[in-house]
Design an enzyme around this catalytic site. Sequence first.
Site, mmCIF file in Angstrom:
data_model
loop_
_atom_site.group_PDB
_atom_site.id
_atom_site.type_symbol
_atom_site.label_atom_id
_atom_site.label_comp_id
_atom_site.label_asym_id
_atom_site.label_seq_id
_atom_site.Cartn_x
_atom_site.Cartn_y
_atom_site.Cartn_z
ATOM 1 N N GLU A 114 0.822 -1.216 0.000
ATOM 2 C CA GLU A 114 0.000 0.000 0.000
ATOM 3 C C GLU A 114 0.854 1.263 0.000
ATOM 4 O O GLU A 114 0.421 2.311 -0.461
ATOM 5 C CB GLU A 114 -0.939 0.025 1.220
ATOM 6 C CG GLU A 114 -2.233 -0.706 0.970
ATOM 7 C CD GLU A 114 -3.299 -0.460 2.044
ATOM 8 O OE1 GLU A 114 -3.052 0.281 3.010
ATOM 9 O OE2 GLU A 114 -4.385 -1.041 1.903
ATOM 10 N N HIS A 121 8.484 -26.677 -1.478
ATOM 11 C CA HIS A 121 7.802 -27.763 -2.180
ATOM 12 C C HIS A 121 6.636 -27.246 -3.026
ATOM 13 O O HIS A 121 5.802 -28.017 -3.461
ATOM 14 C CB HIS A 121 7.337 -28.819 -1.170
ATOM 15 C CG HIS A 121 8.486 -29.417 -0.433
ATOM 16 N ND1 HIS A 121 9.015 -30.656 -0.727
ATOM 17 C CD2 HIS A 121 9.256 -28.924 0.569
ATOM 18 C CE1 HIS A 121 10.034 -30.904 0.068
ATOM 19 N NE2 HIS A 121 10.207 -29.866 0.868
ATOM 20 N N LYS A 132 -14.049 -0.020 -3.911
ATOM 21 C CA LYS A 132 -15.158 0.413 -3.045
ATOM 22 C C LYS A 132 -16.203 1.166 -3.861
ATOM 23 O O LYS A 132 -17.400 0.949 -3.679
ATOM 24 C CB LYS A 132 -14.630 1.339 -1.935
ATOM 25 C CG LYS A 132 -13.743 0.662 -0.920
ATOM 26 C CD LYS A 132 -13.423 1.642 0.196
ATOM 27 C CE LYS A 132 -12.272 1.159 1.045
ATOM 28 N NZ LYS A 132 -11.774 2.191 1.935
HETATM 29 O O1 PA5 Z 1 -3.233 1.450 5.887
HETATM 30 C C1 PA5 Z 1 -4.402 1.778 5.771
HETATM 31 O O2 PA5 Z 1 -4.793 2.932 5.971
HETATM 32 C C2 PA5 Z 1 -5.466 0.767 5.423
HETATM 33 O O3 PA5 Z 1 -4.965 -0.453 5.050
HETATM 34 C C3 PA5 Z 1 -6.421 0.580 6.596
HETATM 35 O O4 PA5 Z 1 -5.730 0.050 7.693
HETATM 36 C C4 PA5 Z 1 -7.596 -0.330 6.248
HETATM 37 O O5 PA5 Z 1 -8.169 0.057 5.041
HETATM 38 C C5 PA5 Z 1 -8.653 -0.253 7.337
HETATM 39 O O6 PA5 Z 1 -9.115 1.059 7.492
HETATM 40 P P1 PA5 Z 1 -9.904 1.527 8.764
HETATM 41 O O7 PA5 Z 1 -9.056 1.313 9.980
HETATM 42 O O8 PA5 Z 1 -10.185 2.978 8.528
HETATM 43 O O9 PA5 Z 1 -11.166 0.714 8.829
#
Ligand code: PA5
Length: 434
Positions: free
Chosen positions: A289, A310, A424
């Site tokens: 990310e 394996h 989303k």
């Molecule tokens: O790093 C990030 O911001 C995301 O991966 C969030 O952790 C994930 O989308 C969950 O979001 P939230 O804590 O707002 O529900």
Amino acid sequence: MKDLVFDYTRATDFFRMEELAEMAPAAEWAAKRLTSGQGPGSEFTGWIDWPVETDRHEMERILACADRLREKADILVVVGIGGSYLGTKAALSMLEPAFDWLKAAVSRTSPHIIFAGTQLSGTYHQELLKALEGRDFAVNVISKSGTTTEPAVAFRALRRMLEERYGEAGARDRIVATTDSTSGALRKLALEKGYETFVVPDDVGGRFSVLTAVGLLPMAVAGLDIQAMMAGAVRMRERSQLPFGENPALQYAAMRNIFLRKGKEIEIMTYYEPGFQYLAEWWKQLYGESEGKDGKGIFPASAGFTTDLHSMGQYIQDGRRQLFETVLLVEEPPADLTIEEVEGNPDGLNYLAGKTLNYVNAMAAEGTLQAHTEGGVPNLLIRLPEITEAQLGALFYFYEIACGVSGLLLGVNPFDQPGVEAYKKNMFRLLGKP
Ligand code: PA5
């Protein structure tokens, strides 16, 4: 505390030392931009000083809440997705004995931690609700934004179950919310219902939040020593301020970018302890990310050895040569088993009699390292002295700071995730969300 070691010496056939020397000033410059709040996304760099800035009051509140939940429940359901659960899952997989879940509730010293809202499977959540029937459980719902669909849907079902079983007041005693300080549907709901709450700091993004209440509360409920974990992070923070030659995180960030520039676009985190599986998942989220954007990035993959030798071993040894490997090794694993001599040697294993499984595992690691290197896959090593809370705290921080530096070297903003919105948008349209 012994320090973890980042070791690039086994990869020297794949780069020149001058390249590393050239990258060093760039990495130091990136670290300076990162820590002085000048890089892109600097409004989300609160995690850098968090290990030294967490006030004693916050720690005490986390520990007190954990004690309360430990008394109340046999099971804690952690509801969250991405950065809101992966760090906790990683810590539990590494630090809890692998077969603790087999113990009956009465013989456990700490509640069992399970997860919900990590996906949208109806089967998983229906089975979870069934499994919770007749069991004493509590819920820690974690969402920084407070609006994420996966945890929100799971929490709705769990909240209803708790309210039906214990009434509003009983449910309130069993629900803790960790969310933004002011905004989001979860903050609003927590206020209305009077739940105990913890804050995900505004300047800490989800995937960098493991050392805040997001990870620390459920870990403390599980009986992990969160103070030792923070001390480990503090130690790594100190090391992360050292010059390049003594700074493992800067060296790791530099080596990744050197390999990327040579066309090594995939990094595989490999490990020889099955308990590291979720650390690898946490790491993949952190790096995927943070770096995968603007058409750039190193694709983070993982493989657990010797299991995956394996399955994925063939590709790593012999497939397209766009890979490099970062191997996580443990100098002193917490337990071991000696191979016994058997009369008549029916299985031909007596040549190993008296040796331990950890020794055999270490030889497998060395043999694999040699084979993969000969096969054209550079191997970087991270040597972890032992598996403890303090070491894990240091490791979390090491990966985080290296990620920030590596992202800046790559030329991206490591702290946003615009690409996550695409699915989303489509999903909400298909669901007819108002
Ligand atoms: O790093 C990030 O911001 C995301 O991966 C969030 O952790 C994930 O989308 C969950 O979001 P939230 O804590 O707002 O529900």
